[in-house]
Design a protein around this motif. Structure first.
Motif, PDB file in Angstrom:
ATOM      1  N   PHE A  43       0.983  -1.159   0.468  1.00 57.19           N
ATOM      2  CA  PHE A  43       0.079  -0.255   0.121  1.00 57.19           C
ATOM      3  C   PHE A  43       0.581   1.382  -0.023  1.00 57.19           C
ATOM      4  CE2 PHE A  43      -1.910  -3.581   1.579  1.00 57.19           C
ATOM      5  CZ  PHE A  43      -3.048  -2.955   1.353  1.00 57.19           C
ATOM      6  N   PRO A  44       1.547   1.851  -1.302  1.00 51.40           N
ATOM      7  CA  PRO A  44       2.003   2.794  -1.777  1.00 51.40           C
ATOM      8  C   PRO A  44       2.075   3.982  -0.574  1.00 51.40           C
ATOM      9  CG  PRO A  44       1.022   2.523  -3.484  1.00 51.40           C
ATOM     10  CD  PRO A  44       0.522   1.586  -2.183  1.00 51.40           C
ATOM     11  N   ASN A  45       0.487   4.654  -0.880  1.00 49.73           N
ATOM     12  CA  ASN A  45      -0.106   5.845   0.188  1.00 49.73           C
ATOM     13  C   ASN A  45      -0.783   5.063   1.170  1.00 49.73           C
ATOM     14  OD1 ASN A  45       2.119   7.771  -1.269  1.00 49.73           O
ATOM     15  ND2 ASN A  45       1.055   6.869  -2.573  1.00 49.73           N
ATOM     16  N   PRO A  46      -1.092   4.397   2.091  1.00 48.11           N
ATOM     17  CA  PRO A  46      -1.755   4.366   3.383  1.00 48.11           C
ATOM     18  C   PRO A  46      -2.400   5.529   3.645  1.00 48.11           C
ATOM     19  CG  PRO A  46       0.641   3.880   4.181  1.00 48.11           C
ATOM     20  CD  PRO A  46       0.413   4.257   3.163  1.00 48.11           C
ATOM     21  N   ASP A  47      -3.852   5.930   3.582  1.00 47.45           N
ATOM     22  CA  ASP A  47      -4.515   6.856   4.356  1.00 47.45           C
ATOM     23  C   ASP A  47      -5.545   6.997   5.409  1.00 47.45           C
ATOM     24  OD1 ASP A  47      -6.439   5.594   2.829  1.00 47.45           O
ATOM     25  OD2 ASP A  47      -6.414   7.051   0.950  1.00 47.45           O
ATOM     26  N   GLY A  48      -5.033   6.139   6.319  1.00 44.14           N
ATOM     27  CA  GLY A  48      -5.751   6.191   6.789  1.00 44.14           C
ATOM     28  C   GLY A  48      -7.741   4.942   6.425  1.00 44.14           C
ATOM     29  N   ALA A  49      -8.094   4.557   5.407  1.00 47.14           N
ATOM     30  CA  ALA A  49      -8.832   3.623   4.961  1.00 47.14           C
ATOM     31  C   ALA A  49      -9.019   2.657   5.293  1.00 47.14           C
ATOM     32  CB  ALA A  49      -9.600   4.067   3.415  1.00 47.14           C
ATOM     33  N   CYS A  50      -9.954   2.068   5.435  1.00 46.77           N
ATOM     34  CA  CYS A  50     -10.018   0.525   5.924  1.00 46.77           C
ATOM     35  C   CYS A  50     -10.070   0.100   4.759  1.00 46.77           C
ATOM     36  CB  CYS A  50     -11.902   0.039   6.450  1.00 46.77           C
ATOM     37  SG  CYS A  50     -12.129  -1.338   7.422  1.00 46.77           S
ATOM     38  N   GLN A  51      -8.799  -1.445   4.601  1.00 48.86           N
ATOM     39  CA  GLN A  51      -9.007  -2.206   3.867  1.00 48.86           C
ATOM     40  C   GLN A  51      -9.044  -3.250   3.738  1.00 48.86           C
ATOM     41  OE1 GLN A  51      -7.472  -1.055   1.185  1.00 48.86           O
ATOM     42  NE2 GLN A  51      -7.051   0.635   1.070  1.00 48.86           N
ATOM     43  N   PRO A  52      -9.091  -4.457   3.731  1.00 48.57           N
ATOM     44  CA  PRO A  52      -8.907  -5.812   3.920  1.00 48.57           C
ATOM     45  C   PRO A  52      -7.856  -6.717   4.429  1.00 48.57           C
ATOM     46  CG  PRO A  52      -9.958  -5.904   1.441  1.00 48.57           C
ATOM     47  CD  PRO A  52      -9.715  -4.783   2.042  1.00 48.57           C
ATOM     48  N   PHE A  53      -7.711  -7.257   5.154  1.00 47.39           N
ATOM     49  CA  PHE A  53      -6.129  -7.637   5.679  1.00 47.39           C
ATOM     50  C   PHE A  53      -5.577  -9.329   4.933  1.00 47.39           C
ATOM     51  CE2 PHE A  53      -2.617  -9.288   8.634  1.00 47.39           C
ATOM     52  CZ  PHE A  53      -2.402  -7.625   9.589  1.00 47.39           C
ATOM     53  N   PRO A  54      -4.409  -8.830   4.101  1.00 50.46           N
ATOM     54  CA  PRO A  54      -3.791 -10.419   2.821  1.00 50.46           C
ATOM     55  C   PRO A  54      -4.434 -11.042   3.863  1.00 50.46           C
ATOM     56  CG  PRO A  54      -2.031  -7.691   2.922  1.00 50.46           C
ATOM     57  CD  PRO A  54      -3.415  -7.820   4.049  1.00 50.46           C
ATOM     58  N   ALA A  55      -4.415 -12.148   4.054  1.00 50.52           N
ATOM     59  CA  ALA A  55      -4.895 -13.325   4.562  1.00 50.52           C
ATOM     60  C   ALA A  55      -3.438 -14.639   5.193  1.00 50.52           C
ATOM     61  CB  ALA A  55      -5.857 -14.502   3.593  1.00 50.52           C
ATOM     62  N   THR A  56      -2.813 -14.547   3.738  1.00 48.67           N
ATOM     63  CA  THR A  56      -1.767 -14.650   3.486  1.00 48.67           C
ATOM     64  C   THR A  56      -0.635 -14.423   4.579  1.00 48.67           C
ATOM     65  OG1 THR A  56      -0.283 -14.680   1.923  1.00 48.67           O
ATOM     66  CG2 THR A  56      -2.077 -15.971   2.057  1.00 48.67           C
ATOM     67  N   ALA A  57      -0.527 -12.604   4.783  1.00 49.14           N
ATOM     68  CA  ALA A  57       0.114 -12.639   5.425  1.00 49.14           C
ATOM     69  C   ALA A  57       1.117 -12.600   6.909  1.00 49.14           C
ATOM     70  CB  ALA A  57      -0.250 -11.277   5.363  1.00 49.14           C
ATOM     71  N   SER A  58       1.971 -12.718   6.915  1.00 51.88           N
ATOM     72  CA  SER A  58       2.591 -13.374   8.597  1.00 51.88           C
ATOM     73  C   SER A  58       3.437 -11.567   9.234  1.00 51.88           C
ATOM     74  CB  SER A  58       3.623 -13.932   8.306  1.00 51.88           C
ATOM     75  OG  SER A  58       4.553 -14.280   8.113  1.00 51.88           O
ATOM     76  N   ALA A  59       4.034 -10.680   8.921  1.00 54.80           N
ATOM     77  CA  ALA A  59       4.540  -9.598   8.897  1.00 54.80           C
ATOM     78  C   ALA A  59       4.077  -7.712   8.071  1.00 54.80           C
ATOM     79  CB  ALA A  59       6.369 -10.107   9.014  1.00 54.80           C
ATOM     80  N   LEU A  60       4.350  -7.139   8.721  1.00 55.18           N
ATOM     81  CA  LEU A  60       4.126  -5.927   8.007  1.00 55.18           C
ATOM     82  C   LEU A  60       5.666  -5.176   8.604  1.00 55.18           C
ATOM     83  CD1 LEU A  60       3.218  -3.370  10.489  1.00 55.18           C
ATOM     84  CD2 LEU A  60       1.327  -4.951  10.403  1.00 55.18           C
ATOM     85  N   VAL A  61       5.716  -3.761   7.511  1.00 58.62           N
ATOM     86  CA  VAL A  61       6.475  -3.161   7.562  1.00 58.62           C
ATOM     87  C   VAL A  61       6.636  -1.880   6.690  1.00 58.62           C
ATOM     88  CG1 VAL A  61       8.988  -1.762   7.366  1.00 58.62           C
ATOM     89  CG2 VAL A  61       8.377  -4.464   7.422  1.00 58.62           C
TER      90      VAL A  61
END
Length: 109
Positions: free
Chosen positions: A51-69
């Motif tokens: 998500f190059p420019n997160p703006d506070g909007a509600c998004q679906p969480f990637p189901a296979t993700a196990s980490a974020l940066v």
């Protein structure tokens, strides 16, 4: 310090061919995975969503993700167990691991 170490680990993984082995990475080679908010699987080895420019909007969480940066312009990621960003907020910060499928939606700013 953590971001520097993570960047180094990702660079090694990329050179080894691990980071580009996912369909998401190879299907969109122009994505800058080290900008905005990036979700990973395989212990930060495989990028699954950016998500190059997160703006506070509600998004679906990637189901296979196990980490974020949160690479840039990201102060916090708030996860929810509901599909519509309602209910209890779980503040994840900008560098975090979790169980795949643990969250259903998120907002980031």
């Amino acid at each position: 310090m953590r971001k520097t170490a993570l960047r180094a680990a990702l660079a090694v993984a990329t050179v080894a061919g691990l980071a580009v082995s996912s369909g998401a990475a190879s299907a969109t080679p122009s994505v800058n995975w080290e900008a905005g908010l990036t979700f990973y699987s395989d212990n930060f080895g495989t990028p699954v969503a950016n998500f190059p420019n997160p703006d506070g909007a509600c998004q679906p969480f990637p189901a296979t993700a196990s980490a974020l940066v949160g690479w840039s312009n990201v102060e916090n990621v708030i996860a929810y167990r509901s599909d519509d960003c309602s209910g209890q907020q779980i503040w994840l910060g900008t560098l975090r691991t979790f169980r795949p499928g643990e969250f259903a939606s998120f907002s980031a700013y």
